[in-house]
Design a protein around this motif. Structure first.
Motif, PDB file in Angstrom:
ATOM      1  N   VAL B  83      35.911  34.047  40.845  1.00  7.56           N
ATOM      2  CA  VAL B  83      34.796  34.017  40.031  1.00  7.56           C
ATOM      3  C   VAL B  83      33.454  34.676  40.698  1.00  7.56           C
ATOM      4  O   VAL B  83      33.229  33.801  41.808  1.00  7.56           O
ATOM      5  N   ARG B  84      33.109  35.697  40.453  1.00 11.13           N
ATOM      6  CA  ARG B  84      31.880  36.128  41.209  1.00 11.13           C
ATOM      7  C   ARG B  84      30.805  36.666  40.301  1.00 11.13           C
ATOM      8  O   ARG B  84      30.733  36.922  39.043  1.00 11.13           O
ATOM      9  N   PRO B  85      29.454  36.535  40.579  1.00  9.57           N
ATOM     10  CA  PRO B  85      28.498  36.998  40.051  1.00  9.57           C
ATOM     11  C   PRO B  85      28.630  38.533  39.488  1.00  9.57           C
ATOM     12  O   PRO B  85      28.988  39.136  40.544  1.00  9.57           O
ATOM     13  N   GLY B  86      28.353  38.849  38.491  1.00  7.04           N
ATOM     14  CA  GLY B  86      28.533  40.090  38.073  1.00  7.04           C
ATOM     15  C   GLY B  86      27.086  41.021  38.059  1.00  7.04           C
ATOM     16  O   GLY B  86      26.448  40.665  38.884  1.00  7.04           O
ATOM     17  N   ASP B  87      26.985  42.116  37.168  1.00  4.14           N
ATOM     18  CA  ASP B  87      25.867  42.918  37.226  1.00  4.14           C
ATOM     19  C   ASP B  87      24.855  42.092  37.196  1.00  4.14           C
ATOM     20  O   ASP B  87      23.653  42.456  37.815  1.00  4.14           O
ATOM     21  N   TYR B  88      24.762  41.209  36.169  1.00  2.00           N
ATOM     22  CA  TYR B  88      23.269  40.198  35.992  1.00  2.00           C
ATOM     23  C   TYR B  88      23.889  38.890  36.679  1.00  2.00           C
ATOM     24  O   TYR B  88      24.892  38.445  36.766  1.00  2.00           O
ATOM     25  N   PRO B  89      22.931  38.301  37.315  1.00  2.00           N
ATOM     26  CA  PRO B  89      23.133  37.096  38.090  1.00  2.00           C
ATOM     27  C   PRO B  89      23.742  36.030  37.241  1.00  2.00           C
ATOM     28  O   PRO B  89      24.736  35.051  37.611  1.00  2.00           O
ATOM     29  N   ARG B  90      23.421  36.052  35.884  1.00  2.00           N
ATOM     30  CA  ARG B  90      23.760  35.008  35.138  1.00  2.00           C
ATOM     31  C   ARG B  90      25.409  34.960  34.781  1.00  2.00           C
ATOM     32  O   ARG B  90      25.762  34.035  34.026  1.00  2.00           O
ATOM     33  N   VAL B  91      25.771  36.291  34.860  1.00  2.00           N
ATOM     34  CA  VAL B  91      27.235  36.567  34.499  1.00  2.00           C
ATOM     35  C   VAL B  91      28.168  36.232  35.426  1.00  2.00           C
ATOM     36  O   VAL B  91      28.078  36.772  36.622  1.00  2.00           O
ATOM     37  N   ARG B  92      29.389  35.431  35.167  1.00  2.00           N
ATOM     38  CA  ARG B  92      30.196  35.431  36.166  1.00  2.00           C
ATOM     39  C   ARG B  92      31.606  36.061  35.985  1.00  2.00           C
ATOM     40  O   ARG B  92      32.083  35.945  34.848  1.00  2.00           O
ATOM     41  N   GLU B  93      31.842  36.892  36.712  1.00  2.00           N
ATOM     42  CA  GLU B  93      32.974  37.816  36.509  1.00  2.00           C
ATOM     43  C   GLU B  93      34.106  37.293  36.884  1.00  2.00           C
ATOM     44  O   GLU B  93      34.292  36.688  38.182  1.00  2.00           O
ATOM     45  N   ILE B  94      35.428  37.378  36.201  1.00  2.00           N
ATOM     46  CA  ILE B  94      36.582  36.751  36.574  1.00  2.00           C
ATOM     47  C   ILE B  94      37.695  37.756  36.765  1.00  2.00           C
ATOM     48  O   ILE B  94      37.772  38.623  35.908  1.00  2.00           O
ATOM     49  N   SER B  95      38.382  37.604  37.802  1.00  4.89           N
ATOM     50  CA  SER B  95      39.454  38.626  37.998  1.00  4.89           C
ATOM     51  C   SER B  95      40.538  37.810  38.565  1.00  4.89           C
ATOM     52  O   SER B  95      40.386  36.644  39.427  1.00  4.89           O
ATOM     53  N   LEU B  96      41.705  38.494  38.746  1.00  2.00           N
ATOM     54  CA  LEU B  96      42.907  37.799  39.674  1.00  2.00           C
ATOM     55  C   LEU B  96      42.636  38.233  41.282  1.00  2.00           C
ATOM     56  O   LEU B  96      42.385  39.305  41.459  1.00  2.00           O
ATOM     57  N   THR B  97      43.189  37.448  41.684  1.00  5.68           N
ATOM     58  CA  THR B  97      43.174  37.701  43.441  1.00  5.68           C
ATOM     59  C   THR B  97      44.695  38.289  43.508  1.00  5.68           C
ATOM     60  O   THR B  97      45.537  38.250  42.482  1.00  5.68           O
ATOM     61  N   ALA B  98      44.962  38.790  44.875  1.00  2.01           N
ATOM     62  CA  ALA B  98      46.217  39.414  45.070  1.00  2.01           C
ATOM     63  C   ALA B  98      47.521  38.210  44.911  1.00  2.01           C
ATOM     64  O   ALA B  98      48.399  38.539  44.011  1.00  2.01           O
ATOM     65  N   PRO B  99      47.323  37.016  45.187  1.00  9.40           N
ATOM     66  CA  PRO B  99      48.288  36.029  44.958  1.00  9.40           C
ATOM     67  C   PRO B  99      48.334  35.675  43.705  1.00  9.40           C
ATOM     68  O   PRO B  99      49.432  35.487  43.150  1.00  9.40           O
ATOM     69  N   GLY B 100      47.176  35.911  43.045  1.00  8.08           N
ATOM     70  CA  GLY B 100      47.086  35.709  41.472  1.00  8.08           C
ATOM     71  C   GLY B 100      48.261  36.535  40.768  1.00  8.08           C
ATOM     72  O   GLY B 100      48.821  36.269  39.848  1.00  8.08           O
ATOM     73  N   ARG B 101      47.933  38.011  41.192  1.00  4.39           N
ATOM     74  CA  ARG B 101      48.733  38.896  40.611  1.00  4.39           C
ATOM     75  C   ARG B 101      50.443  38.669  40.715  1.00  4.39           C
ATOM     76  O   ARG B 101      51.379  38.708  39.824  1.00  4.39           O
ATOM     77  N   ARG B 102      50.705  38.373  41.974  1.00  2.00           N
ATOM     78  CA  ARG B 102      52.170  37.822  42.243  1.00  2.00           C
ATOM     79  C   ARG B 102      52.619  36.749  41.728  1.00  2.00           C
ATOM     80  O   ARG B 102      53.729  36.697  41.196  1.00  2.00           O
ATOM     81  N   LYS B 103      51.633  35.565  41.377  1.00  2.00           N
ATOM     82  CA  LYS B 103      52.001  34.488  40.674  1.00  2.00           C
ATOM     83  C   LYS B 103      52.213  34.748  39.258  1.00  2.00           C
ATOM     84  O   LYS B 103      53.331  34.115  38.715  1.00  2.00           O
ATOM     85  N   VAL B 104      51.483  35.747  38.649  1.00  2.00           N
ATOM     86  CA  VAL B 104      51.732  35.944  37.358  1.00  2.00           C
ATOM     87  C   VAL B 104      53.168  36.633  37.070  1.00  2.00           C
ATOM     88  O   VAL B 104      53.912  36.333  36.244  1.00  2.00           O
ATOM     89  N   GLU B 105      53.486  37.619  38.168  1.00  3.92           N
ATOM     90  CA  GLU B 105      54.762  38.285  38.023  1.00  3.92           C
ATOM     91  C   GLU B 105      56.136  37.087  38.158  1.00  3.92           C
ATOM     92  O   GLU B 105      56.939  37.194  37.535  1.00  3.92           O
ATOM     93  N   GLU B 106      55.767  36.186  39.169  1.00  4.03           N
ATOM     94  CA  GLU B 106      56.829  35.233  39.480  1.00  4.03           C
ATOM     95  C   GLU B 106      56.928  34.579  38.044  1.00  4.03           C
ATOM     96  O   GLU B 106      57.937  33.906  37.636  1.00  4.03           O
TER      97      GLU B 106
END
Lengths: 147, 147
Positions: B83-106
């Motif tokens: 969870v990281r601040p996006g273009d605007y400070p008030r926005v929180r951008e969510i994305s998968l980490t590498a382990p997250g992508r592996r976990k999804v496949e598993e």
DNA sequence: ACTAATTATGTGTATATGCACTTATTATGG
DNA sequence: CCATAATAAGTGCATATACACATAATTAGT
């Protein structure tokens, strides 16, 4: 979007999603009664069963025994149900109080138009099919169910 | 039992009941991955969206914004999402980490036979009808939906 | 530029949910 | 009788859920 269909058709996700949405709709409708959706369901089942031990009520609700145990607390605090030892000391018999019976009738009036929203929105045939399929899904999910 | 049909066909009760039963079935299947049913759904949605702000993810999940906010905590602790601040400070951008992508496949491998249990148990036609009706129900439950 | 409305998010509180573990009671076998 | 099974229920813990309220930042109106 063919590649997404396998994911977006997840049985669990779709059921939980619909459950969230419909719960909010019914809780808005039941708000004047002060009852949450689960509380209304629990009261209705108890109303239908008369007096019954906790375990039996939990099975009818398809709800974990310990979940029901805790769900009864607020209802008891509101004086809508009574929990008493039954024939055997280890059995807890659950029944509605007089205020509980009145509350069920009050809430049932609020429930009706909310329910109609879905029976009429889907149409009688599709709605009946939905309920039937939900029951089949419950059977399939249960240990040794519907193999 | 005609007098009980109006009660036992409650849209909300039947959906919540099926949701409980199916959730338990899927969580048993997903157990080796260490993911709960909701966590799997959240990860799948994020996987499909790439990177997205919280509010947008919540809308896709038909989940309250604050609920998603808290559901992300365990996923972040497990290092599956970022969870990281996006273009605007008030926005929180969510994305998968590498382990997250592996976990999804598993987890997807564990999910498949569980899903098949219901698609095959109901049959393709009724299953598709169920998903369609669940989506209609969600639309009906939403403010200004499907009037 | 300043104020008001809008947008994006977090916190406090309460209910809902179920697993693992525990306690107490009844039934069963030797 | 006593040890063991089986039955009924409660507690500790963690996640799920959402409303009311609070905070922060951006945008719109004047």
């Amino acid at each position: 979007m063919k590649q997404r269909s396998a994911d977006s058709a997840c049985t669990c996700f779709n059921l939980r999603k619909a459950s969230r949405a419909v719960t909010q709709y019914f809780e808005a409708a039941l708000e004047p009664s002060g009852l949450k959706a689960t509380q209304f369901s629990v009261l209705m089942v108890i109303a239908n069963m008369g007096t019954a031990p906790m375990g039996k009520v939990a099975r009818v609700l398809v709800m974990d025994r310990t979940t029901l145990s805790r769900n009864l607390r607020p209802l008891e605090k509101m004086n809508l149900i009574r929990v008493r030892p039954g024939d055997y000391p280890r059995v807890r018999e659950i029944s509605l109080t007089a205020p509980g019976r009145r509350k069920v009738e009050e809430a049932r009036k609020l429930w009706k138009p909310a329910q109609a929203r879905f029976t009429e929105g889907l149409g009688g045939g599709p709605f009946a099919a939905l309920i039937k399929n939900l029951n089949r899904v419950v059977a399939l999910a249960q240990p040794g169910g519907g193999d």
